[in-house]
Design a protein around this motif. Structure first.
Motif, PDB file in Angstrom:
ATOM      1  N   SER A  47       0.831  -1.208   0.000  1.00 49.34           N
ATOM      2  CA  SER A  47       0.000   0.000   0.000  1.00 49.34           C
ATOM      3  C   SER A  47       0.863   1.255   0.000  1.00 49.34           C
ATOM      4  O   SER A  47       0.551   2.238  -0.656  1.00 49.34           O
ATOM      5  N   ASN A  48       1.935   1.228   0.772  1.00 48.03           N
ATOM      6  CA  ASN A  48       2.929   2.291   0.767  1.00 48.03           C
ATOM      7  C   ASN A  48       4.212   1.666   0.210  1.00 48.03           C
ATOM      8  O   ASN A  48       4.924   0.984   0.926  1.00 48.03           O
ATOM      9  N   GLU A  49       4.484   1.909  -1.069  1.00 51.66           N
ATOM     10  CA  GLU A  49       5.627   1.263  -1.722  1.00 51.66           C
ATOM     11  C   GLU A  49       6.964   1.643  -1.103  1.00 51.66           C
ATOM     12  O   GLU A  49       7.938   0.913  -1.232  1.00 51.66           O
ATOM     13  N   ASP A  50       7.014   2.783  -0.423  1.00 50.37           N
ATOM     14  CA  ASP A  50       8.248   3.192   0.238  1.00 50.37           C
ATOM     15  C   ASP A  50       8.466   2.455   1.557  1.00 50.37           C
ATOM     16  O   ASP A  50       9.588   2.430   2.068  1.00 50.37           O
ATOM     17  N   GLN A  51       7.386   1.899   2.111  1.00 50.04           N
ATOM     18  CA  GLN A  51       7.475   1.170   3.373  1.00 50.04           C
ATOM     19  C   GLN A  51       6.570  -0.060   3.324  1.00 50.04           C
ATOM     20  O   GLN A  51       5.545  -0.115   4.014  1.00 50.04           O
ATOM     21  N   PRO A  52       6.927  -1.060   2.518  1.00 47.84           N
ATOM     22  CA  PRO A  52       6.088  -2.262   2.463  1.00 47.84           C
ATOM     23  C   PRO A  52       6.068  -2.966   3.818  1.00 47.84           C
ATOM     24  O   PRO A  52       7.031  -2.899   4.580  1.00 47.84           O
ATOM     25  N   LEU A  53       4.941  -3.598   4.112  1.00 49.08           N
ATOM     26  CA  LEU A  53       4.770  -4.304   5.386  1.00 49.08           C
ATOM     27  C   LEU A  53       4.668  -5.802   5.146  1.00 49.08           C
ATOM     28  O   LEU A  53       3.962  -6.242   4.237  1.00 49.08           O
TER      29      LEU A  53
END
Length: 79
Positions: A47-53
């Motif tokens: 969802s946030n490509e800079d901070q994948p979970l």
């Protein structure tokens, strides 16, 4: 030393959430004091490509008796 080898890499996109993926790999791990092999699976949310979970990380030394592996359908995603 550590030697890690990956094979049989499979990537699945979640049917409902296009930003969530399930990855399965067969991993062989060896060092001077330990060795192991099995299936590594994990669920990644981009969802946030800079901070994948990574929501799930699972290790399975061999398939279940019916030949299956831990998979995406075994988890309910609640948003």
């Amino acid at each position: 030393f550590v030697n890690v080898d990956f094979s049989g890499i499979n990537i699945y996109k979640h049917p409902e959430y296009e930003e969530i993926y399930w990855v399965q790999v067969f991993q062989k791990w060896s060092s001077s004091t330990y060795s192991d092999e099995g299936y590594l699976s994990f669920m990644i949310d981009f969802s946030n490509e800079d901070q994948p979970l990574i929501y799930v990380r699972a290790w399975q030394p061999e398939p279940f008796e019916d030949g299956t592996l831990i998979d995406l359908n075994m988890f309910e995603i609640i948003r």
